[in-house]
Motif scaffolding. Sequence first.
Motif, PDB file in Angstrom:
ATOM      1  N   ASN A 191      -5.414  49.610   8.894  1.00  0.00           N
ATOM      2  CA  ASN A 191      -4.851  48.282   8.662  1.00  0.00           C
ATOM      3  C   ASN A 191      -3.524  48.329   7.930  1.00  0.00           C
ATOM      4  O   ASN A 191      -2.586  47.612   8.269  1.00  0.00           O
ATOM      5  CB  ASN A 191      -5.828  47.423   7.853  1.00  0.00           C
ATOM      6  N   LYS A 192      -3.455  49.152   6.891  1.00  0.00           N
ATOM      7  CA  LYS A 192      -2.272  49.167   6.032  1.00  0.00           C
ATOM      8  C   LYS A 192      -1.314  50.285   6.451  1.00  0.00           C
ATOM      9  O   LYS A 192      -1.713  51.451   6.546  1.00  0.00           O
ATOM     10  CB  LYS A 192      -2.681  49.345   4.572  1.00  0.00           C
ATOM     11  N   PRO A 193      -0.051  49.948   6.682  1.00  0.00           N
ATOM     12  CA  PRO A 193       0.913  50.962   7.131  1.00  0.00           C
ATOM     13  C   PRO A 193       1.034  52.167   6.205  1.00  0.00           C
ATOM     14  O   PRO A 193       1.121  53.301   6.671  1.00  0.00           O
ATOM     15  CB  PRO A 193       2.230  50.173   7.175  1.00  0.00           C
ATOM     16  N   GLN A 194       1.022  51.928   4.893  1.00  0.00           N
ATOM     17  CA  GLN A 194       1.150  53.063   3.971  1.00  0.00           C
ATOM     18  C   GLN A 194      -0.058  53.984   4.060  1.00  0.00           C
ATOM     19  O   GLN A 194       0.057  55.208   3.925  1.00  0.00           O
ATOM     20  CB  GLN A 194       1.333  52.585   2.529  1.00  0.00           C
ATOM     21  N   GLU A 195      -1.236  53.409   4.271  1.00  0.00           N
ATOM     22  CA  GLU A 195      -2.440  54.227   4.400  1.00  0.00           C
ATOM     23  C   GLU A 195      -2.396  55.027   5.693  1.00  0.00           C
ATOM     24  O   GLU A 195      -2.774  56.203   5.718  1.00  0.00           O
ATOM     25  CB  GLU A 195      -3.690  53.338   4.355  1.00  0.00           C
ATOM     26  N   LEU A 196      -1.933  54.408   6.765  1.00  0.00           N
ATOM     27  CA  LEU A 196      -1.778  55.135   8.025  1.00  0.00           C
ATOM     28  C   LEU A 196      -0.804  56.306   7.841  1.00  0.00           C
ATOM     29  O   LEU A 196      -1.076  57.424   8.281  1.00  0.00           O
ATOM     30  CB  LEU A 196      -1.270  54.188   9.115  1.00  0.00           C
ATOM     31  N   LYS A 197       0.317  56.038   7.198  1.00  0.00           N
ATOM     32  CA  LYS A 197       1.313  57.090   6.961  1.00  0.00           C
ATOM     33  C   LYS A 197       0.716  58.245   6.180  1.00  0.00           C
ATOM     34  O   LYS A 197       0.879  59.420   6.537  1.00  0.00           O
ATOM     35  CB  LYS A 197       2.514  56.522   6.207  1.00  0.00           C
ATOM     36  N   SER A 198       0.009  57.919   5.104  1.00  0.00           N
ATOM     37  CA  SER A 198      -0.570  58.963   4.258  1.00  0.00           C
ATOM     38  C   SER A 198      -1.566  59.827   5.030  1.00  0.00           C
ATOM     39  O   SER A 198      -1.539  61.059   4.951  1.00  0.00           O
ATOM     40  CB  SER A 198      -1.254  58.322   3.053  1.00  0.00           C
ATOM     41  N   LYS A 199      -2.431  59.191   5.797  1.00  0.00           N
ATOM     42  CA  LYS A 199      -3.439  59.933   6.549  1.00  0.00           C
ATOM     43  C   LYS A 199      -2.809  60.723   7.689  1.00  0.00           C
ATOM     44  O   LYS A 199      -3.186  61.875   7.937  1.00  0.00           O
ATOM     45  CB  LYS A 199      -4.519  58.983   7.056  1.00  0.00           C
ATOM     46  N   TYR A 200      -1.844  60.126   8.371  1.00  0.00           N
ATOM     47  CA  TYR A 200      -1.153  60.826   9.447  1.00  0.00           C
ATOM     48  C   TYR A 200      -0.488  62.098   8.914  1.00  0.00           C
ATOM     49  O   TYR A 200      -0.525  63.151   9.564  1.00  0.00           O
ATOM     50  CB  TYR A 200      -0.102  59.899  10.064  1.00  0.00           C
ATOM     51  N   ASP A 201       0.120  61.979   7.748  1.00  0.00           N
ATOM     52  CA  ASP A 201       0.887  63.096   7.187  1.00  0.00           C
ATOM     53  C   ASP A 201       0.008  64.198   6.618  1.00  0.00           C
ATOM     54  O   ASP A 201       0.493  65.312   6.392  1.00  0.00           O
ATOM     55  CB  ASP A 201       1.836  62.589   6.097  1.00  0.00           C
ATOM     56  N   THR A 202      -1.267  63.917   6.351  1.00  0.00           N
ATOM     57  CA  THR A 202      -2.120  64.915   5.692  1.00  0.00           C
ATOM     58  C   THR A 202      -3.326  65.356   6.518  1.00  0.00           C
ATOM     59  O   THR A 202      -4.019  66.298   6.117  1.00  0.00           O
ATOM     60  CB  THR A 202      -2.622  64.382   4.336  1.00  0.00           C
ATOM     61  N   VAL A 237      -4.046  63.599  15.461  1.00  0.00           N
ATOM     62  CA  VAL A 237      -4.938  62.631  16.121  1.00  0.00           C
ATOM     63  C   VAL A 237      -4.136  61.360  16.378  1.00  0.00           C
ATOM     64  O   VAL A 237      -2.984  61.257  15.967  1.00  0.00           O
ATOM     65  CB  VAL A 237      -6.191  62.322  15.272  1.00  0.00           C
ATOM     66  N   HIS A 238      -4.750  60.410  17.052  1.00  0.00           N
ATOM     67  CA  HIS A 238      -4.072  59.150  17.356  1.00  0.00           C
ATOM     68  C   HIS A 238      -4.447  58.081  16.336  1.00  0.00           C
ATOM     69  O   HIS A 238      -5.613  57.707  16.235  1.00  0.00           O
ATOM     70  CB  HIS A 238      -4.472  58.662  18.751  1.00  0.00           C
ATOM     71  N   PHE A 239      -3.462  57.618  15.606  1.00  0.00           N
ATOM     72  CA  PHE A 239      -3.687  56.515  14.680  1.00  0.00           C
ATOM     73  C   PHE A 239      -3.158  55.223  15.301  1.00  0.00           C
ATOM     74  O   PHE A 239      -2.043  55.180  15.822  1.00  0.00           O
ATOM     75  CB  PHE A 239      -3.000  56.768  13.342  1.00  0.00           C
ATOM     76  N   HIS A 240      -3.964  54.167  15.230  1.00  0.00           N
ATOM     77  CA  HIS A 240      -3.608  52.848  15.731  1.00  0.00           C
ATOM     78  C   HIS A 240      -3.343  51.924  14.554  1.00  0.00           C
ATOM     79  O   HIS A 240      -4.164  51.850  13.638  1.00  0.00           O
ATOM     80  CB  HIS A 240      -4.748  52.261  16.566  1.00  0.00           C
ATOM     81  N   GLN A 241      -2.220  51.217  14.573  1.00  0.00           N
ATOM     82  CA  GLN A 241      -1.943  50.196  13.563  1.00  0.00           C
ATOM     83  C   GLN A 241      -2.587  48.906  14.046  1.00  0.00           C
ATOM     84  O   GLN A 241      -2.097  48.245  14.966  1.00  0.00           O
ATOM     85  CB  GLN A 241      -0.435  50.008  13.370  1.00  0.00           C
ATOM     86  N   ILE A 242      -3.723  48.541  13.436  1.00  0.00           N
ATOM     87  CA  ILE A 242      -4.481  47.383  13.929  1.00  0.00           C
ATOM     88  C   ILE A 242      -4.364  46.167  13.020  1.00  0.00           C
ATOM     89  O   ILE A 242      -4.722  45.062  13.421  1.00  0.00           O
ATOM     90  CB  ILE A 242      -5.967  47.738  14.148  1.00  0.00           C
ATOM     91  N   GLY A 243      -3.867  46.357  11.807  1.00  0.00           N
ATOM     92  CA  GLY A 243      -3.753  45.240  10.873  1.00  0.00           C
ATOM     93  C   GLY A 243      -2.397  44.566  10.958  1.00  0.00           C
ATOM     94  O   GLY A 243      -1.483  45.029  11.647  1.00  0.00           O
ATOM     95  N   HIS A 244      -2.276  43.449  10.254  1.00  0.00           N
ATOM     96  CA  HIS A 244      -1.019  42.705  10.198  1.00  0.00           C
ATOM     97  C   HIS A 244       0.107  43.630   9.755  1.00  0.00           C
ATOM     98  O   HIS A 244      -0.050  44.433   8.843  1.00  0.00           O
ATOM     99  CB  HIS A 244      -1.159  41.532   9.222  1.00  0.00           C
TER     100      HIS A 244
END
Length: 231
Positions: A55-66, A71-78
């Motif tokens: 949901n949160k862009p910063q959380e997606l960034k953190s997980k993607y980077d580590t 894997v495929h991350f989808h931005q599903i939140g606002h």
Amino acid sequence: MITDNYNEVKKKVEEAAIRAGRDPRDITLIAVSKTKPLEDIETLIRIGVKEFGENKPQELKSKYDTVSVPVHFHQIGHLQTNKVKYVIDRAVLIHSVDSMHLAEQIQKEAEKRDITAQVLIEVNAAEEDTKDGVTIAETPELVRQISQLPNVKIRGLMTIAPFVDDPEKNRPIFRAMHELLLDIKSQRIDNVDMSVLSMGMTNDYEVAIEEGATMVRVGTAIFGARDYSMK
């Protein structure tokens, strides 16, 4: 536990597809890992899961980077315009585009990186005051406007249906979304393919599949309840 939960949901996805006369391989199950620790994602990666929703862009960034493997991350939140930079080259698909203003910011960031952003238009099909998204009536015009942006590719539609005790109550909404998708697809708009219909969550994903969903976003049934006090 998480792997057992995932496998159970996957089984129900397949059964729902078969009930609807569809190929289960045409349904993408997105494990919604928002607020959950990276180790939960790693647990699922070990059994071959590749699609995760944040949901949160910063959380997606953190997980993607580590994360240990890609894997495929989808931005599903606002998505706010000032947060587009965090997901533009990390999210395989942005599910929540609901304005030309946001689409123009996505275009700007995508052009900077010489990439094409893959997006869905978020539709507030039930017209709930608490939900983001455009109305069904507004959707075709927004699709036509965004289709003019060269670095933004519209792949389809997304909706968040009302939370209901009886998933059957959401069937008309899912059916209306599928009809909208087919209607826009029939217009053959350049830069629009309408191949993705993202709808259905833990409480109603089986009904969503029966009504045409190609992506379902399931979190609680896989990872368990969330602690929203965690920041």
